[in-house]
Design a protein around this motif. Structure first.
Motif, short mmCIF file in Angstrom:
data_model
loop_
_atom_site.label_atom_id
_atom_site.label_comp_id
_atom_site.label_asym_id
_atom_site.label_seq_id
_atom_site.Cartn_x
_atom_site.Cartn_y
_atom_site.Cartn_z
N UNK A 44 37.88 10.25 -31.56
CA UNK A 44 36.68 11.18 -31.93
C UNK A 44 35.62 11.61 -30.75
N UNK A 45 35.40 10.57 -29.91
CA UNK A 45 34.48 10.96 -28.82
C UNK A 45 35.19 11.99 -28.13
N UNK B 24 29.93 18.92 -15.92
CA UNK B 24 29.66 17.48 -16.33
C UNK B 24 28.24 17.24 -16.70
N UNK B 25 27.14 17.82 -15.81
CA UNK B 25 25.76 17.71 -16.53
C UNK B 25 25.49 18.35 -17.77
N UNK B 26 25.99 19.31 -18.06
CA UNK B 26 25.71 20.12 -19.30
C UNK B 26 26.56 19.48 -20.29
N UNK B 27 28.05 18.99 -20.00
CA UNK B 27 28.54 18.12 -21.20
C UNK B 27 27.60 16.96 -21.75
N UNK C 172 24.55 11.82 -23.60
CA UNK C 172 25.32 10.70 -23.12
C UNK C 172 24.97 10.63 -21.55
N UNK C 173 25.12 9.59 -20.88
CA UNK C 173 24.99 9.68 -19.47
C UNK C 173 26.18 10.41 -18.55
N UNK D 120 31.70 12.06 -17.23
CA UNK D 120 32.68 12.36 -16.43
C UNK D 120 33.82 11.47 -16.60
N UNK D 121 33.92 10.32 -17.14
CA UNK D 121 34.83 9.68 -17.67
C UNK D 121 35.82 10.12 -18.89
#
Length: 171
Positions: free
Chosen positions: A47-48, A73-76, A82-83, A88-89
């Motif tokens: 789900x994540x 990645x920052x917007x995501x 989340x950090x 990124x992972x």
């Protein structure tokens, strides 16, 4: 609530609403809803990861935002609360599964953006079809008036949440 002048009946109704709202939130955030739908369409992601795909879609189309944006990645990370390293992972996992691609940003070739693949868009279409089939099943037996009334009241409730919790925080 009684001290604020609400009747015992309204206090009881508010407590029942709070319990029902908690149950809905738990089902939705714990992953029961997306897990069942993902299983049904045969998409083997957790789900994540699906939540990240949905976040990429929301950012790209400006859903819940002032305008569409390029998905970094920052917007995501910000959208998912989340950090950036975790975002990124998750993005890397989705890239390795062929659901997301990294592309160079049009305005700055050094910046990479995340884009859903055709496979991801197909999965979203299938997800929406199953989601709507299940949602309509929930409303089976409701009258047109009940559905319209529920929708209007729920929109009013969400508008109040937005006003109290998000707009007041921005000021």
């Amino acid at each position: 609530m009684a001290e604020l002048g609400f009747s015992p009946e309204v206090v009881e109704a508010m407590l029942q609403f709070d319990a029902a709202n908690f149950t809905w939130h738990r089902i939705a955030t714990k992953g029961d809803v997306p897990t069942r739908i993902l299983d049904e369409i045969g998409l083997d992601i957790d789900p994540i990861q699906f939540s990240a795909m949905a976040a990429i879609n929301r950012i790209k189309w400006g859903i819940g935002r002032d305008a569409p944006e390029q998905v970094t990645i920052g917007a995501l990370a910000e959208e998912m609360n989340i950090d950036p390293s975790r975002a990124s992972r998750i993005a890397s996992d989705l890239i390795s599964r062929g659901l997301v691609q990294r592309q160079a940003a049009q305005d700055d070739g050094r910046k990479s953006i995340l884009v859903l693949t055709d496979e991801a868009r197909t999965a979203f279409r299938q997800y929406k079809e199953v989601k709507w089939r299940k949602q309509l099943e929930i409303f089976q037996g409701w009258s047109d008036e009940e559905i319209q009334s529920f929708t209007a009241l729920y929109e009013r409730f969400v508008g109040g949440l937005r006003r109290i919790y998000t707009e007041s925080a921005e000021n």
